[in-house]
Structures are given as structure tokens and as C-alpha cells.
Design a protein around this motif. Sequence first.
Motif, PDB file in Angstrom:
ATOM      1  N   SER A  88     -33.451  10.165   8.164  1.00  0.00           N
ATOM      2  CA  SER A  88     -34.286  10.056   6.971  1.00  0.00           C
ATOM      3  C   SER A  88     -33.467   9.664   5.738  1.00  0.00           C
ATOM      4  CB  SER A  88     -34.999  11.384   6.716  1.00  0.00           C
ATOM      5  OG  SER A  88     -34.044  12.408   6.487  1.00  0.00           O
ATOM      6  N   ARG A  89     -34.195   9.316   4.655  1.00  0.00           N
ATOM      7  CA  ARG A  89     -33.621   8.995   3.341  1.00  0.00           C
ATOM      8  C   ARG A  89     -32.592   7.873   3.429  1.00  0.00           C
ATOM      9  NH1 ARG A  89     -32.594  14.168  -0.361  1.00  0.00           N
ATOM     10  NH2 ARG A  89     -33.235  12.618  -1.902  1.00  0.00           N
ATOM     11  N   VAL A  90     -32.929   6.837   4.170  1.00  0.00           N
ATOM     12  CA  VAL A  90     -31.970   5.751   4.380  1.00  0.00           C
ATOM     13  C   VAL A  90     -31.696   4.978   3.089  1.00  0.00           C
ATOM     14  CG1 VAL A  90     -32.522   5.503   6.827  1.00  0.00           C
ATOM     15  CG2 VAL A  90     -33.801   4.160   5.140  1.00  0.00           C
ATOM     16  N   GLY A  91     -32.695   4.879   2.219  1.00  0.00           N
ATOM     17  CA  GLY A  91     -32.495   4.164   0.963  1.00  0.00           C
ATOM     18  C   GLY A  91     -31.464   4.846   0.082  1.00  0.00           C
ATOM     19  N   LEU A  92     -31.577   6.152  -0.079  1.00  0.00           N
ATOM     20  CA  LEU A  92     -30.613   6.897  -0.889  1.00  0.00           C
ATOM     21  C   LEU A  92     -29.215   6.805  -0.286  1.00  0.00           C
ATOM     22  CD1 LEU A  92     -30.071   8.738  -3.285  1.00  0.00           C
ATOM     23  CD2 LEU A  92     -30.651  10.698  -1.824  1.00  0.00           C
ATOM     24  N   LYS A  93     -29.125   6.883   1.047  1.00  0.00           N
ATOM     25  CA  LYS A  93     -27.817   6.775   1.712  1.00  0.00           C
ATOM     26  C   LYS A  93     -27.196   5.402   1.466  1.00  0.00           C
ATOM     27  CE  LYS A  93     -28.990  10.178   5.265  1.00  0.00           C
ATOM     28  NZ  LYS A  93     -29.411  10.410   6.664  1.00  0.00           N
ATOM     29  N   MET A  94     -28.031   4.377   1.403  1.00  0.00           N
ATOM     30  CA  MET A  94     -27.515   3.043   1.112  1.00  0.00           C
ATOM     31  C   MET A  94     -26.884   3.007  -0.279  1.00  0.00           C
ATOM     32  SD  MET A  94     -29.613  -0.558   0.956  1.00  0.00           S
ATOM     33  CE  MET A  94     -28.801  -2.057   0.381  1.00  0.00           C
ATOM     34  N   PHE A  95     -27.576   3.564  -1.278  1.00  0.00           N
ATOM     35  CA  PHE A  95     -27.054   3.563  -2.639  1.00  0.00           C
ATOM     36  C   PHE A  95     -25.746   4.354  -2.743  1.00  0.00           C
ATOM     37  CE2 PHE A  95     -31.379   2.287  -3.947  1.00  0.00           C
ATOM     38  CZ  PHE A  95     -31.051   1.292  -4.844  1.00  0.00           C
ATOM     39  N   VAL A  96     -25.690   5.508  -2.099  1.00  0.00           N
ATOM     40  CA  VAL A  96     -24.471   6.328  -2.139  1.00  0.00           C
ATOM     41  C   VAL A  96     -23.290   5.546  -1.570  1.00  0.00           C
ATOM     42  CG1 VAL A  96     -23.350   8.371  -1.170  1.00  0.00           C
ATOM     43  CG2 VAL A  96     -25.656   8.546  -2.119  1.00  0.00           C
ATOM     44  N   TRP A 109     -29.523  -0.085 -10.309  1.00  0.00           N
ATOM     45  CA  TRP A 109     -30.474  -0.467  -9.247  1.00  0.00           C
ATOM     46  C   TRP A 109     -31.274   0.735  -8.714  1.00  0.00           C
ATOM     47  CZ3 TRP A 109     -29.048  -4.714 -11.076  1.00  0.00           C
ATOM     48  CH2 TRP A 109     -29.418  -5.944 -10.548  1.00  0.00           C
ATOM     49  N   THR A 110     -30.706   1.920  -8.807  1.00  0.00           N
ATOM     50  CA  THR A 110     -31.478   3.094  -8.369  1.00  0.00           C
ATOM     51  C   THR A 110     -32.717   3.290  -9.235  1.00  0.00           C
ATOM     52  OG1 THR A 110     -30.194   4.620  -9.764  1.00  0.00           O
ATOM     53  CG2 THR A 110     -29.420   4.265  -7.505  1.00  0.00           C
ATOM     54  N   ARG A 111     -32.659   2.834 -10.474  1.00  0.00           N
ATOM     55  CA  ARG A 111     -33.818   2.945 -11.378  1.00  0.00           C
ATOM     56  C   ARG A 111     -34.737   1.736 -11.261  1.00  0.00           C
ATOM     57  NH1 ARG A 111     -33.118   6.759 -15.357  1.00  0.00           N
ATOM     58  NH2 ARG A 111     -35.391   6.466 -15.568  1.00  0.00           N
ATOM     59  N   LEU A 112     -34.166   0.563 -11.013  1.00  0.00           N
ATOM     60  CA  LEU A 112     -34.981  -0.654 -10.963  1.00  0.00           C
ATOM     61  C   LEU A 112     -35.787  -0.772  -9.668  1.00  0.00           C
ATOM     62  CD1 LEU A 112     -32.558  -3.396 -12.393  1.00  0.00           C
ATOM     63  CD2 LEU A 112     -34.455  -2.252 -13.560  1.00  0.00           C
ATOM     64  N   PHE A 113     -35.296  -0.175  -8.573  1.00  0.00           N
ATOM     65  CA  PHE A 113     -35.945  -0.336  -7.273  1.00  0.00           C
ATOM     66  C   PHE A 113     -36.203   1.026  -6.635  1.00  0.00           C
ATOM     67  CE2 PHE A 113     -33.679  -4.281  -8.075  1.00  0.00           C
ATOM     68  CZ  PHE A 113     -34.638  -5.240  -7.776  1.00  0.00           C
ATOM     69  N   PRO A 114     -37.165   1.773  -7.173  1.00  0.00           N
ATOM     70  CA  PRO A 114     -37.446   3.104  -6.634  1.00  0.00           C
ATOM     71  C   PRO A 114     -37.961   3.059  -5.187  1.00  0.00           C
ATOM     72  CG  PRO A 114     -39.112   2.462  -8.244  1.00  0.00           C
ATOM     73  CD  PRO A 114     -38.016   1.463  -8.350  1.00  0.00           C
ATOM     74  N   ASP A 115     -38.678   1.984  -4.804  1.00  0.00           N
ATOM     75  CA  ASP A 115     -39.161   1.893  -3.422  1.00  0.00           C
ATOM     76  C   ASP A 115     -37.995   1.831  -2.437  1.00  0.00           C
ATOM     77  OD1 ASP A 115     -41.729   1.942  -4.327  1.00  0.00           O
ATOM     78  OD2 ASP A 115     -42.101  -0.201  -4.079  1.00  0.00           O
ATOM     79  N   LEU A 116     -36.949   1.112  -2.809  1.00  0.00           N
ATOM     80  CA  LEU A 116     -35.760   1.043  -1.958  1.00  0.00           C
ATOM     81  C   LEU A 116     -35.031   2.385  -1.953  1.00  0.00           C
ATOM     82  CD1 LEU A 116     -33.679  -0.475  -0.240  1.00  0.00           C
ATOM     83  CD2 LEU A 116     -32.632  -1.289  -2.372  1.00  0.00           C
ATOM     84  N   ARG A 117     -34.878   2.977  -3.115  1.00  0.00           N
ATOM     85  CA  ARG A 117     -34.186   4.275  -3.211  1.00  0.00           C
ATOM     86  C   ARG A 117     -34.905   5.333  -2.386  1.00  0.00           C
ATOM     87  NH1 ARG A 117     -35.273   6.085  -8.683  1.00  0.00           N
ATOM     88  NH2 ARG A 117     -37.123   6.941  -7.661  1.00  0.00           N
ATOM     89  N   ASP A 118     -36.233   5.284  -2.363  1.00  0.00           N
ATOM     90  CA  ASP A 118     -37.012   6.310  -1.676  1.00  0.00           C
ATOM     91  C   ASP A 118     -37.364   5.948  -0.240  1.00  0.00           C
ATOM     92  OD1 ASP A 118     -36.957   7.734  -4.058  1.00  0.00           O
ATOM     93  OD2 ASP A 118     -38.872   6.908  -4.764  1.00  0.00           O
ATOM     94  N   ALA A 119     -36.886   4.791   0.257  1.00  0.00           N
ATOM     95  CA  ALA A 119     -37.162   4.412   1.655  1.00  0.00           C
ATOM     96  C   ALA A 119     -36.659   5.516   2.577  1.00  0.00           C
ATOM     97  CB  ALA A 119     -36.483   3.090   1.983  1.00  0.00           C
ATOM     98  N   ASP A 120     -37.500   5.921   3.538  1.00  0.00           N
ATOM     99  CA  ASP A 120     -37.171   7.114   4.321  1.00  0.00           C
ATOM    100  C   ASP A 120     -36.565   6.781   5.680  1.00  0.00           C
ATOM    101  OD1 ASP A 120     -37.075   9.922   4.722  1.00  0.00           O
ATOM    102  OD2 ASP A 120     -38.883   9.808   5.948  1.00  0.00           O
ATOM    103  N   ARG A 121     -37.268   6.019   6.501  1.00  0.00           N
ATOM    104  CA  ARG A 121     -36.791   5.785   7.864  1.00  0.00           C
ATOM    105  C   ARG A 121     -36.839   4.303   8.215  1.00  0.00           C
ATOM    106  NH1 ARG A 121     -36.095  10.104  11.151  1.00  0.00           N
ATOM    107  NH2 ARG A 121     -36.699  12.115  10.281  1.00  0.00           N
TER     108      ARG A 121
END
Length: 428
Positions: free
Chosen positions: A290-298, A399-411
Motif C-alpha cells: 500500500s501507499r505506493v505514491g508516498l513511497k515513490m516521493f520518499v 510535487w507532493t502538493r501539486l499532485f495529491p492523486d499521485l501522492r495518495d496512490a495506494d496500490r
Amino acid sequence: MTSPDEKPPSPFAFPAFRAFFVAKLGSTLAQMLMVIVIGWQVYDLARATMSIREAALLLGLVGLAQFLPVFLLSLVVGVIADRVDRRYIARASIALELGCASALAWLAASGSTLLWPLFAVAVALGVARAFASPALSALAPNLVPPPVLPTAIAWNSIGWQVGAVLGPVLGGLAYDIRPPLPYALAFVLLVASLVALFLIPPVRRPASSGASGLASVKEGLRYVRGNQIVFGAISLDMFAVILAGANAMLPIFARDILEVGAQGLGYLRAAPAFGAALVALWLTRKPLGSRVGLKMFVNVGIFAIATMVFGLSTSLWLSVGSLAVLGAADMVSVYVRSSLIQLHTPDEMRGRVSSVSMLFVSASNELGEFRAGIMASAIGAVEATVIGGALALGVTLVWTRLFPDLRDADRLDVPEHLQSPRRRAGGA
């Protein structure tokens, strides 16, 4: 089709994917052999008559020479990849790379000290990549069922990273033995890749949208721009690597800062791919969940920080270690980005979307090299590398603020609107 509770089969259970994997691995090894030695030759020849900063500018121009064909051709190639058998495009591209390997081997054997032929071959390699990348990227999802695709993407990344690990090391060692040798090895690998491509059977042709010419190109661009997950993932990668890419600086660090020569350059160039290969292998066994978008940003943030550490290092092994961490973090980002793009794109659009993605990725790599060369010629290689890493970290936060859909992508799942009616109903 497997049931939701059944583990998908290995992608290597499918003969077409096995052939594809061999072709991708062989071509990647060959490309890395050629690219690493071209960069070393250009810098080494330039340093005979130029200062470090003047030679650094030429390294940046090598990146620009490879990018321009991609910039000029990629969108048109994407349309072709959605209309012509993608296997034919890949085969023609490998054949062009065979010609490049032959030309480079001849130049090295003749002892030529001219720079312009190396730039001409770099342009030809850019043309080959412009055609090969979208064709191969669009072909891969047709070789395995959708449930197997994320694992296939991970293995595909492993093949690329293994090639990127071994290619520079083999290139540096082979060049020390005899200058034409790395190009001869590249020729053999490209022949093996071409044979493997002929073993891939015909695949289902995607349905046409009805658009033609410029309208078809615009259709692909509109799709990417309108899909915030796809556009966010592609653009984040582009800006992060443009700003933090350090590949163009490696000959400078190897020759004049760390003083480790062509063999040391091979280690430096291989280090990011070594870290990436380890992570890719891990991902084939332990998906991100899960939370693949957040892991990408990190991980893009870790990539930027590792770049700064590399820029400040004066030790070969600290430099190698920081580059390995950089590659490991980048692999997570590449895995998420590649999976999201393939899973969120309908098959009839994959050629064009892959070409847009390749344009952004190539812009990040080659324009990043050009940016690094220009900055290094102006303020020095160390300063250019550290400042670039800091700017990439800033872009990641924005980018974490500009693309919330990507940041919140889950699986990494196929979106419901792209699933067939039978798959949505749980059928075979």
C-alpha cells in the motif's frame, strides 16, 4: 486468469517474455558498454588540449547529442508504435545500434583522435533509442496477463539494472585491455538481442482510436496531461533527474577528483545500477503493498540527498556507496512510475504514452547531463552536483502538493475503468 486469492505465475512462465527479457538485457549491456566508453573517450581526448571545465562542457554536449533525436522523433514514434508491429520497430532499432557498434570499434582500432565522429555516433544512438524505447515499453504488457504485469515490470527493471551494472564495469575493463574491445562485445550482445526479438511471436494489435497524424499525437499528449497520476509520475522523474543526475560528471570525478581512471569510472557508473538491481530483485519477491505514491516521493527525496553526498565525497568507496543508495532509491521510483503508467493506460494508447514517457525520461537523462556539463563548466563539478541535488529535493516537496492523486496512490492495481467486464465480474 488467476483468482484474487491465487498467486500469479512467474512472467518467465511465458516464452515470449523470456525472449523479451534476453533482448532487453543484451541491448542494455551493449548500450552501457558504448555510452560509458564514448563519454570516457570524449573527455580523455578533450583533456589533452582543454581545461577540466572546457572538457566538462563537451561531456554535456554528448548528452545533448543523444537527446535531440529523442526530442525530435519520440512523439511521432509513439504513433508508429501504436500502428506498426512493435517487434519490427525494435528489430530495426537494434540493427541501427549494430551499425553504431561497428563504427565505434573501427574508430577505436584506427586510433582516431577526432571528436566529431563520436558525436555523430551519439546522435545515431539517440535515433535508435527514440524508436526502441516506446516500442519495447508498449510491447511488454502484451506478453503477460495483467495480474503478472507488476512482477514482469520488476524483472524487466532487473534486466535493465543488471545490464547497467555489468556494462560499465565490462566497458572500463575492456577499454583498458584494448580500446576496440568494448565495442566488439557490444556488437555480439546486440546480435543476441536481435535473435531473441525474432523469437517473440506476433501479439494482438491494439484497437485504433481513429485519430491520424498530428491528431493522434495530440491525443496521446492530452491523455498524459489529463491523467494526474501518469503526468505527475513522469514529470517528477524528469525534473528530479535533470537537476540531480550525476552521470555526466562521473568521468570528471574519476579522472580529476578521485583519480581512479577508466576502471574506477566503471565502478562509479555501475554503482547506481547495482543498488537498483538489489531493490528490483527484492520487489519481485516483496511488492510494495500500500501507499505506493508516498513511497515513490520518499525515495525521490533519498535520491536527491544521496546525490549531494556523492558530490561532497573525496573517497572512492563513499562515492560508490552513495551512488548505490541513489540507484536503490531511484529503482523504487522507476518501479512505481512504470507500473502506474502501464496499469493506468489503455493498450491502444500505450505506444504514444510510452513515447511521451520516454521523451520525459530522456530529457531527464540527456538534458540532465547537459545541465550538469554547463553548470560544471561555470562553477565546478562538485558545486554543480551538490546544488543539483538540493534543487531536486525542493522539486520533490513541491510535487507532493501539486499532485495529491499521485501522492495518495495506494496500490499497483489495474483501475476498474480499464478492466474488462469479465475481469470486473471476477471471471476468467
